[in-house]
Design an enzyme around this catalytic site. Sequence first.
Site, mmCIF file in Angstrom:
data_model
loop_
_atom_site.group_PDB
_atom_site.id
_atom_site.type_symbol
_atom_site.label_atom_id
_atom_site.label_comp_id
_atom_site.label_asym_id
_atom_site.label_seq_id
_atom_site.Cartn_x
_atom_site.Cartn_y
_atom_site.Cartn_z
ATOM 1 N N SER A 61 3.663 6.824 9.441
ATOM 2 C CA SER A 61 3.345 5.849 10.062
ATOM 3 C C SER A 61 4.915 4.614 10.277
ATOM 4 O O SER A 61 5.539 5.234 9.000
ATOM 5 C CB SER A 61 2.384 4.672 9.372
ATOM 6 N N TYR A 112 -2.166 0.599 2.451
ATOM 7 C CA TYR A 112 -1.818 1.599 3.713
ATOM 8 C C TYR A 112 -0.469 1.699 3.559
ATOM 9 O O TYR A 112 0.056 2.955 3.629
ATOM 10 C CB TYR A 112 -2.306 0.718 4.912
#
Length: 263
Positions: free
Chosen positions: A146, A159
């Site tokens: 990401s 995350y």
Amino acid sequence: MAHWNPSGKLAVVTGASSGIGRCLSKRLTAAGCRVIAVARRADRLQSLSEEIHCDGDNDLLLPIHGDVTDSATHDQIESLVRSRGGSLDLLVNNAGIGAIGSFEEATESRLRKIMEVNFFAPAQLTRRLLPYLKSSDDAVICNLGSVLGHRAVPDKSEYCASKFAMHGFSDALRAELAGTSVRVTLVSPSTTESEFFDVLVDSDANATSKSIGSWPADRVAAATLAAVGKRRSEVILSLGGKMLVYADRICPPLMNWLLRKEH
């Protein structure tokens, strides 16, 4: 070196029941690649299998219903790879979960669950499958990271931590495997239009996520396969994602100020 060609290859794709994983499975099978599709939702795997087989691609999708954090699921994957010749050409570590909310107010279990799914499980699966990847003369490990594995933001601490871990793991593994037949590709999307944030771990039901632009899951899948095909080490997707990452590299203090959380 020639492009990586999926035709006639064997791949493992985790998180295959929806979003990027589902689109990747469809694109790979359409290109003649046999895909071991791993996911927790049996009904979604069944519908994916029906879609692919309706297109005439019989026996190209090999579904495994299981949790990627469960060693028994890893056993099933390894057993299926062995039964298909013992050589694996592509591993896509795609399965992932997220959460939104203050780290201070979150539970320890939220951190552990996200790290387990997003980092420990793919790292351990990679270790299990490395001998089979090395037995291929043209293998790729593709980790779905990401942009938040390059630049962290508030309210997604767990995350971000998991994706930073995946980023570092990918870089280290790439260096360790230099000189072998196995390449490592890290793909870093920004927000993806999928079901990812429909089910968040220990998060407020009304939690929202700010982002600069987003891509449909199939566009991310197409870009991922292009990166694998070109044997890229790393790609950052979307203009918004590139802006976030490169602005942080140029002037971290400015990004710290822009991304600070108001209280």
